[in-house]
Design an enzyme around this catalytic site. Structure first.
Site, short mmCIF file in Angstrom:
data_model
loop_
_atom_site.label_atom_id
_atom_site.label_comp_id
_atom_site.label_asym_id
_atom_site.label_seq_id
_atom_site.Cartn_x
_atom_site.Cartn_y
_atom_site.Cartn_z
N CYS A 1 -22.79 -21.14 -30.64
CA CYS A 1 -23.82 -21.05 -31.66
C CYS A 1 -25.14 -21.40 -31.44
CB CYS A 1 -23.39 -21.68 -33.23
SG CYS A 1 -24.11 -20.87 -34.56
N TRP B 1 -20.64 -40.63 -21.22
CA TRP B 1 -20.78 -41.36 -22.58
C TRP B 1 -19.55 -40.83 -23.53
CZ3 TRP B 1 -24.92 -38.69 -20.59
CH2 TRP B 1 -25.11 -37.41 -20.96
N GLU C 1 -27.04 -41.61 -27.10
CA GLU C 1 -27.39 -41.01 -28.07
C GLU C 1 -29.12 -41.22 -28.03
OE1 GLU C 1 -26.43 -38.93 -30.08
OE2 GLU C 1 -24.35 -38.97 -29.68
N CYS D 1 -20.62 -15.09 -31.21
CA CYS D 1 -19.77 -14.98 -32.37
C CYS D 1 -18.11 -14.62 -31.89
CB CYS D 1 -20.05 -14.07 -33.47
SG CYS D 1 -21.62 -14.55 -34.13
N CYS E 1 -16.26 -17.86 -30.86
CA CYS E 1 -16.44 -18.85 -31.89
C CYS E 1 -15.18 -19.24 -32.51
CB CYS E 1 -17.51 -18.39 -32.80
SG CYS E 1 -17.75 -19.82 -34.15
#
Ligand code: SF4
Length: 341
Positions: A190, A22, A35, A197, A200
């Site tokens: 996350c 998608w 969705e 982290c 990130c």
């Protein structure tokens, strides 16, 4: 390029994003279907269902003209069947009111059945590039950490506050990549427990990391009442045929299943059945119990085999059962019964 939350996230997303069918399209109809399927279901589980669905109903018009049974059949196993019913009704609504073209404004999309603010925001930003926030659990968690918010994210007022923050972050940036970047960041880095982290892209801006609270936030205290229900579930046979009925409005609307009553004994089941169907049952055997967990309730289904001395009109041979849409809970019951037999 200026270093800020938006640029860092968008650059990271464009380089590292996960590949899904998608994501190969900007067709709002296909994005809508993905969705809806992704609600309550993992991406891996959705891929084959999405691909089959889009191959079968490549236009809204084809979906609108299909029978509800055909739509349910393609949905079988995905769960939360009300979604399939809403998709089918909405496709018909779009054909009648928008000449078969998926609507192109946030307001019109939000008015469609089964579409809430998250889905409307996701479709508008991904398909049309509009600056609309798409707030789901991932985004609530990331924004809570990013700004070290101590508000309870289960509350509507916190969700509104976070939606406002994201709306402001989106202004002037690529909303599709930003929203999908948040989705991917939440799914891969996350994460709820042990956020990574060190990998990130927005760590430099994260207040929770700065104060060492990233494993505490977000605060999410839900008040969900989970119901435990006990059923006597009847495998009712006549010769080698099984009695299955189509469920009325409710949790498993329109799907087929065995007859079950919330009663304490198979003898009470027989009385209730005779009252409702005017046919006597003979009790044959007990086959243990099967548990099925829904979001807000758990079914404990105590399986008993009964026989009829006359056929009823909704009876199926085993090979025919695979041709009708059966609820996952009752497919589990049938499998368990056949193994025990
Ligand atoms: S630094 Fe850590 S807690 Fe903060 S957004 Fe990134 S992964 Fe999440």
């Amino acid at each position: 390029m200026q270093k800020n939350i938006q640029n860092n996230l968008i650059t990271w997303y464009n380089k590292n994003h996960r590949h899904f069918p998608w994501r190969e399209t900007k067709n709002p109809y296909y994005i809508w279907i993905s969705e809806i399927m992704l609600q309550q279901t993992t991406t891996e589980a959705v891929i084959p269902y999405y691909t089959r669905f889009i191959e079968t109903f490549d236009t809204i018009d084809k979906l609108a003209k299909a029978s509800l049974e055909d739509v349910y059949k393609l949905w079988e196993g995905l769960g939360y069947y009300r979604r399939a019913k809403h998709i089918h009704e909405t496709a018909q609504f779009i054909c009648e009111n928008f000449h078969g073209q998926f609507p192109a404004t946030y307001k019109d999309i939000l008015n469609l059945k089964g579409i809430g603010p998250y889905t409307a925001g996701a479709i508008c930003s991904i398909a049309y590039g509009m600056s609309t926030p798409a707030i789901d659990g991932n985004v609530l968690r990331i924004i809570s950490r990013l700004y070290a918010l101590t508000d309870n994210i289960a509350l509507t007022k916190t969700q509104k506050k976070i939606s406002q923050i994201v709306s402001e972050l989106l202004i002037g940036y690529d909303a599709s990549s930003f929203n999908q970047g948040l989705m991917d960041l939440g799914a891969t880095i996350c994460r709820p427990l042990n956020p990574q982290c060190q990998n990130c892209p927005i760590a430099a801006f994260c207040k929770a990391k700065e104060i060492g609270q990233q494993k505490v936030l977000p605060i999410s205290i839900k008040n969900i009442k989970h119901k435990e229900l006990n059923y006597i579930t009847g495998i009712i046979t006549y010769q080698d045929q099984y009695l299955m009925i189509q469920n009325p409005a409710g949790l498993l609307e329109n799907l087929y299943g065995f007859i079950q009553y919330e009663l304490e004994s198979p003898y009470r089941f027989m009385e209730e059945f005779e009252k409702q169907y005017h046919l006597p049952l003979s009790l044959v055997s007990y086959h243990g119990q099967v548990k099925h967990v829904f979001t807000h309730r758990t079914w404990h289904m105590h399986i008993y085999h009964f026989t009829l001395s006359h056929p009823y009109n909704t009876m199926y041979h085993l090979e025919d059962i695979s041709q009708i849409p059966v609820s996952t809970a009752h497919l589990k019951v049938l499998k368990h019964y056949l193994k025990q037999k």
